[in-house]
Design a protein around this motif. Structure first.
Motif, PDB file in Angstrom:
ATOM      1  N   GLN A 672       0.836  -1.195   0.000  1.00  0.00           N
ATOM      2  CA  GLN A 672       0.000   0.000   0.000  1.00  0.00           C
ATOM      3  C   GLN A 672       0.869   1.243   0.000  1.00  0.00           C
ATOM      4  OE1 GLN A 672      -2.183  -0.876   3.576  1.00  0.00           O
ATOM      5  NE2 GLN A 672      -4.027  -1.289   2.391  1.00  0.00           N
ATOM      6  N   VAL A 679       4.090   1.660   2.153  1.00  0.00           N
ATOM      7  CA  VAL A 679       3.992   1.285   3.560  1.00  0.00           C
ATOM      8  C   VAL A 679       4.747  -0.033   3.765  1.00  0.00           C
ATOM      9  CG1 VAL A 679       2.405   0.696   5.431  1.00  0.00           C
ATOM     10  CG2 VAL A 679       1.757   2.411   3.733  1.00  0.00           C
ATOM     11  N   ASN A 680       5.567  -0.073   4.784  1.00  0.00           N
ATOM     12  CA  ASN A 680       6.309  -1.288   5.137  1.00  0.00           C
ATOM     13  C   ASN A 680       7.100  -1.876   3.975  1.00  0.00           C
ATOM     14  OD1 ASN A 680       5.254  -1.075   7.699  1.00  0.00           O
ATOM     15  ND2 ASN A 680       3.514  -2.357   7.198  1.00  0.00           N
ATOM     16  N   ASN A 682       9.441  -3.888   3.034  1.00  0.00           N
ATOM     17  CA  ASN A 682      10.364  -4.965   3.413  1.00  0.00           C
ATOM     18  C   ASN A 682       9.763  -6.310   3.036  1.00  0.00           C
ATOM     19  OD1 ASN A 682       8.658  -6.029   5.616  1.00  0.00           O
ATOM     20  ND2 ASN A 682       9.071  -4.043   6.543  1.00  0.00           N
ATOM     21  N   SER A 684       8.950  -8.712   4.858  1.00  0.00           N
ATOM     22  CA  SER A 684       7.972  -9.270   5.780  1.00  0.00           C
ATOM     23  C   SER A 684       6.567  -8.842   5.350  1.00  0.00           C
ATOM     24  CB  SER A 684       8.278  -8.778   7.185  1.00  0.00           C
ATOM     25  OG  SER A 684       7.382  -9.339   8.089  1.00  0.00           O
ATOM     26  N   ASP A 685       6.467  -7.640   4.823  1.00  0.00           N
ATOM     27  CA  ASP A 685       5.150  -7.131   4.429  1.00  0.00           C
ATOM     28  C   ASP A 685       4.892  -7.227   2.935  1.00  0.00           C
ATOM     29  OD1 ASP A 685       3.746  -6.060   6.875  1.00  0.00           O
ATOM     30  OD2 ASP A 685       5.749  -5.248   7.098  1.00  0.00           O
ATOM     31  N   TYR A 686       5.947  -7.099   2.132  1.00  0.00           N
ATOM     32  CA  TYR A 686       5.793  -7.376   0.694  1.00  0.00           C
ATOM     33  C   TYR A 686       6.269  -8.809   0.507  1.00  0.00           C
ATOM     34  CZ  TYR A 686       5.938  -6.833  -4.379  1.00  0.00           C
ATOM     35  OH  TYR A 686       5.698  -6.962  -5.726  1.00  0.00           O
TER      36      TYR A 686
END
Lengths: 758, 250, 183
Positions: A672, A679-680, A682, A684-686
């Motif tokens: 997002q 947003v984020n 990295n 872990s989030d992507y």
């Protein structure tokens, strides 16, 4: 028509030439390159999506112990550069236009000091209104990303071939819908990096993990305002490219100016966060309106596509990508009347750019779904609709693309069989469904000047081994192995006796690099021509030694002999040494060039963009969980037409790897943006697909031969990234009757659609 | 990452003493999987790091039919997964721990670190609460034991007090027969943190009708709103339909 | 303040003086010069930095080197013995278990840790174990095939990398010796 040809090296499951170094950890990637006295660089990035720089004070940072150089735009020519449009700066000039833009940089003895120094750079910012959505950006009164770009529009395309109005009038049904593609990051496990050295004579030597060295050299030279000869670029091992390492970013330029100012080599490696914010240029995301007119029998009569594409703050490859999305797919089916409108629009976000597939995955996401909608409306099996419309050898697209070989129909047959399509369609189980899509890609694209060629040099060492000097580079796809096979086949030597050099702009001749699925086809042809040249020289020498006519000689397994008289031979080593160690001796060395028989498209973008077109078909069987919206891919099938397969292990890897990225694009990947900031950013989030996320896959290559390719080969690298998202969406529709029109296809979207459907 | 002094105490008492001496400046490190990420991102910048890795027995797991399961805080996720007593007597815990991330992370992360981090995205909390786990915390001054459920306060917030170290998790032996299930909803990658994780325990004569359940709702970073809450023992209406079939009875 | 530590890396003792904030990954790469271990994500997700510490597979990007005092560390550089590749390394070449190769040291170390513990895993067990090692190139199909080839003894017994030994024989020719004329 496939042509039967017997090869001794081409098509063999040979070992990769760089295999040993890669499995032992000995390959030197960019982070592994360490030079004497080397400093480490870090970049200060804009925290704002759009802001004026009122003042930069670097004095505190300069005085920090361990800092060797601090640079800002004042250390540059303030000259914009870019692949197609010169619109970005090495370091922000006057204002920053996206979060992550390079503003200043530091070289220091270690990263901790460099980071501490960044915090000491004092920038006075004046935030400006920003615009994040391409459609908003086109509206009157929207903030301007570049003052001279009215309504933020970078590129407008409006092309009609045939008579679109009449074609729609003559259609029996019309399908119209809107689809939205998504940004996707390359996520190479190795980020972008460079090690730059500056000699006071004025020469820069830059180690890069770039996939396009000579293009990088040209752009770096332009941005630094020096001749190409003053830039030497050496390719390190490259830990994944996929379009992201095509030198559309500032990493190497920042390293270069830091090295010049510090008088020491400087290494700048993107952190994973930097890679997401401002490193590789993610896939151009597009909103695509498609309108298709069909005849009752399933023929596509008319196609109108309208695209709004998000360029981000600067133009990398997006101008070309937009054109591909608008027109490439018209080479897949037999179209007569098409209209294409596209707008590429600046926003205050990361510049978008080249990612495997270029504009194709976005276009196929939309068009292949629209065709599927048409098939369902007409009550025709999607497999049949594809067959009815499929391009064939000899087809010329409305935009002038000339198809010299095409096995799309064979691919459809193969897919039907591998998927057991008919039986599965007949015994459809609840909540399971089948989906299909076809794809086309180029084998090289003529858009960097009027050239889509390659060159290579081959020399024969005193031990009889051949060494290929090529500037195309290896980015992991295995093309160096394919080149060695092509050279070995042509020379008549064992593949083990061919080696290939690193790409180095000082030592190898001009090459465009890895993009547009071009290397096997284009550099393969150049290598083949170089090998043919070397073979002539070897035969000349051998003919003296064998007292035979050079025309009567053949070579096999490193031996040269008269046809039919294998017993009396000289080895390649014998011939090479005999040519060298004598009066007026000379090493055996030969060059070869190739330029594709393509045309630089004219002002209306008409012209055969590539020398050859590769085709494919993918199909999926999925199961949808109605309670959660989760999609499970039960089986996946791929048939690819890439002409002759030169290096099967590598070719299979391209299919499997491209497909995996397609699955990621379809179902998993997304990030997002919040006020223009990812947003984020990295891992872990992507998320990218893991080993557990890939479904059972069956794939095969069509029996195919490209008359202009080296031993019949054409491109393959991007083909199987392109249609996957549409295949999955089509299968979901078949399973539960809902159509997802935005990427990625999350369970939330499926569940919402199911709820709305009731 | 900030520079720090590093200590490896040889006993819990020593570790408590370090914590007391360095008060706000010190952080405990066990597996490091969470702390070092935060330190590398400069979100935490402790001047003192106290490692619990060299305290003898701090990673032990023991079982006694009367007393139940005692897991010392330094036990790694993988130790718990592979422990024969866990597998035999606590199949829900086995099932939960074997699905945490993947073996490499399970090899590193400790249960104490996991619980004290208070990250609701992780798996063990819900299952341990469902099994009525209690934890023991100690400091130089006092030792206390409380139900795990009470330990979790909010998103990344626990009842861990300054100077305290979580030293042990005790899980009583559940009465048989025991029905149980643990599911994670992983809408993106199988490698992801769960959007929702549910641990469910049914016991004794209540098997067949729901008696106690525990659910953790987690953040979907994808589409819809993101809300993160700590696992709480709750009767949640949707559990009646969304809960997995209780096929596991031991 | 710097600390003295001793690590055993691939069977060799290494005495080092390091800051406590140094990560094992960076100490291996920068102090010991073993750059085969790679940094991919820096947060323990991608597995490119996988090494084996005291028999356990770990992410060296989330491991303090100071905490490894006295421990036994295996990295990719320790796998090939006397120039002979480890069966996994050989399988990755024979079955194409890599493309760009940046994740490969981590993939191979992860597979080694699995096979050390369980020499006969099923394909599903391999998938579960290896899914913490991300690869952006291969789609994993050939990585799985490579690991299963070792499990099922399907690697060539007479493997030579690009026929190196035969090459050595050719190279032993004295290239400066004039070539005998064919008459």
């Amino acid at each position: 028509m496939a042509k039967a040809e017997k090869f001794s090296v081409v098509g063999q499951r040979v070992q990769r030439v760089d295999g040993f170094d890669k499995v032992t950890g000995e390959s030197k990637y960019i982070a592994d390159i360490i030079l004497p006295g080397m400093l480490l660089g870090k970049i200060l990035r804009s925290p704002y999506p759009h802001a004026r720089i009122l003042r930069i004070d670097t004095s505190k940072a300069e005085h920090l112990r361990g800092v060797r150089a601090v640079v800002t735009a004042e250390d540059t020519l303030k000259r914009p550069w870019g692949a197609f449009f010169a619109d970005q700066y090495i370091l922000s000039v006057g204002k920053a236009r996206y979060v992550g833009e390079e503003v200043a940089a530091v070289a220091a003895v270690d990263l901790d000091v460099a980071e501490e120094a960044l915090a000491l750079i004092d920038v006075e910012w004046e935030p400006l209104p920003a615009v994040f959505d391409a459609e908003e950006a086109m509206k009157a009164g929207a903030p301007l990303v570049h003052d001279d770009k009215k309504r933020n529009i970078a590129v407008t395309l409006d092309i009609e071939r045939g008579n679109i109005q009449r074609a729609f009038a003559e259609s029996d049904i019309i399908v119209e819908d809107t689809f939205q593609s998504a940004p996707q990051w390359h996520c190479s496990i190795e980020t972008i990096g460079s090690v730059a050295e500056y000699a006071s004579s004025g020469k820069y030597t830059i180690y890069m993990n770039s996939q396009t060295l000579f293009n990088a050299r040209y752009r770096i030279a332009a941005a630094l305002g020096v001749p190409e000869t003053d830039i030497r670029i050496i390719q390190s091992a490259v830990g994944g490219g996929f379009g992201g390492k095509s030198c559309d970013d500032n990493n190497a330029l920042v390293a270069a100016i830091l090295a010049r100012k510090a008088g020491k080599p400087v290494k700048v490696i993107n952190s994973r966060e930097e890679e997401f914010l401002a490193g590789c240029r993610p896939r151009v995301f597009m909103k695509i309106d498609v309108k298709l007119g069909f005849k009752k029998d399933g023929r596509i009569r008319a196609k109108h596509i309208r695209i709004i594409a998000d360029n981000g703050a600067y133009s990398a490859k997006a101008p070309a990508i937009t054109g591909v999305a608008a027109m490439r797919h018209d080479t897949c089916y037999k179209y007569s009347d098409v209209k294409t409108q596209a707008y590429l629009v600046y926003t205050n976000k990361i510049p978008t750019g080249a990612f495997r597939g270029f504009g194709n995955p976005s276009a196929e996401w939309a068009v292949e779904q629209a065709i599927d909608i048409g098939a369902h409306e007409l009550g025709i099996d999607p497999m049949e609709i594809a067959r009815i419309n499929a391009a064939e050898s000899g087809y010329v697209s409305p935009h002038g693309n000339r198809v010299t070989s095409c096995e799309l129909k064979q691919c459809l047959d193969m897919t039907e069989k591998m998927m057991d399509w008919k039986k599965k369609r007949a015994d459809k189980k609840p909540n399971t469904g089948l989906g299909l899509a076809c794809t086309v890609h180029v084998s090289g694209k003529r858009h960097f000047g009027d050239y889509d060629g390659s060159s290579a040099t081959i020399k024969i060492n005193e031990d009889g081994k051949a060494l290929i000097l090529s500037g195309e580079g290896e980015i992991g796809q295995g093309v160096h192995t394919a080149m060695c096979q092509i050279a070995a086949e042509e020379l008549g030597v064992r593949v083990e006796d061919v080696e290939i050099s690193k790409a180095d702009t000082d030592l190898t001749t001009f090459c465009l690099g890895a993009f547009a699925s071009r290397l096997t086809y284009i550099s393969g042809n150049a290598v083949k021509n170089a090998a043919s040249n070397v073979k002539q020289q070897l035969f000349q020498q051998a003919s003296e030694m064998l007292e035979a006519n050079a025309d009567d000689l053949i070579s096999h397994g490193g031996r040269i002999f008269v046809k039919g008289a294998e017993g009396k031979f000289v080895t390649v080593a014998d011939a090479a040494r005999a040519r060298l160690f004598r009066h007026n001796g000379a090493p055996i060395v030969g060059s070869g060039s190739f330029d594709a028989d393509s045309v630089l498209p004219d002002k209306t973008r008409f012209g055969n963009e590539s020398g050859a077109y590769n085709y494919g078909v993918q199909a999926a069987q999925v199961e949808v969980d109605r309670e959660t919206g989760q999609v499970k891919v039960l089986q996946y099938v791929i048939a690819s037409d890439c002409g002759t397969v030169i290096y099967p292990i590598g070719a299979e890897g391209q299919v499997e790897g491209g497909f995996a990225q397609g699955i990621g694009y379809a179902l998993i990947e997304g990030l997002q943006f919040d006020e223009g900031r990812p947003v984020n950013p990295n891992f872990s989030d992507y998320r990218i697909p893991s080993m557990r996320d890939l479904p059972p896959l069956t794939h095969a290559f069509a029996d195919s031969y490209e008359p202009t390719g080296p031993f019949g080969a054409k491109g393959l690298g991007e083909l199987n990234m392109d249609p996957t998202a549409a295949v999955i969406s089509n299968a979901i529709f078949d399973a539960v009757g809902v159509r997802i029109k935005t990427l990625p296809i999350t369970p939330e979207k499926v569940l919402k659609a199911l709820t709305e459907k009731g | 990452m900030v520079k720090f002094d590093y200590f490896e105490p040889k006993s819990v008492e020593q570790a408590c003493a370090f914590l007391e001496r360095h008060a706000d400046e010190a952080k405990l490190i066990a597996g490091g999987t969470a702390l070092l990420i935060w330190m590398r991102m400069m979100l935490l910048n402790p001047h003192v790091v106290v490692s619990l890795a060299r305290i003898p027995g701090f990673d032990s797991i023991s079982f006694d039919p009367k007393d139940g399961l005692r897991i010392k805080a330094g036990a790694r996720h993988r130790d718990i997964e592979l422990d024969p007593a866990v597998r035999e007597h606590y199949p829900l815990l086995y099932e939960t721990f074997r699905k945490v991330a993947q073996p490499r992370i399970r090899n590193m992360g400790t249960i104490g670190g996991n619980l004290c981090q208070g990250d609701p995205l992780t798996d063990p909390g819900a299952s341990l609460i469902a099994m009525d786990a209690e934890i023991t915390l100690t400091s130089s001054k006092a030792k206390r034991t409380l139900p795990l459920e009470k330990f979790f306060v909010d998103y990344y917030q626990t009842d861990l007090r300054p100077g305290e170290i979580l030293i042990e998790i005790r899980v009583p032996l559940p009465a048989r027969p025991l029905g149980w299930a643990h599911i994670k909803f992983l809408p993106r990658s199988q490698e992801d943190f769960a959007t929702v994780g549910v641990a469910l325990v049914l016991r004794g004569n209540a098997l067949g009708k729901r008696r106690r359940s525990c659910a953790a709702k987690r953040s979907p970073m994808i589409e819809s709103g993101r809300w993160r809450r700590w696992p709480r023992m709750k009767s949640i209406p949707w559990m009646t339909t969304a809960a997995p079939p209780i096929t596991n009875v031991t | 303040m710097k600390r003295k530590i001793t690590l055993t890396v691939n069977g060799k003792e290494q005495e080092l003086e390091i800051e406590p904030n140094r990560l094992l990954l960076h100490v291996l790469r920068e102090e010991i010069g073993l750059t085969g271990t790679k940094e991919g994500c820096s947060i323990g997700v991608c597995g490119a930095c996988s090494v084996i510490v005291d028999g356990r597979l770990v992410s060296s990007c989330l491991t303090l080197a100071a905490g490894c005092e006295g421990r036994d560390i295996e990295t990719i550089e320790g796998l090939a013995k006397d120039g002979n590749l480890h069966p996994l390394q050989q399988a990755f070449i024979e079955y194409g278990g890599f493309q760009c190769g940046i994740c490969t040291p981590g993939q191979i170390m992860a597979a080694k840790a699995l096979l050390d513990e369980n020499p006969k895993p099923t394909a599903d067990e391999v998938k579960e174990w290896m899914s913490g090692n991300l690869c952006r190139c291969t789609g994993y199909y050939k990585i799985l095939e490579s690991v299963m080839a070792v499990v099922n003894n399907k690697i060539s017994p007479d493997f030579q990398f690009r026929k190196r030994e035969q090459q050595a024989k050719i190279q032993s020719l004295d290239v400066y010796k004039p070539v005998a004329k064919t008459d």
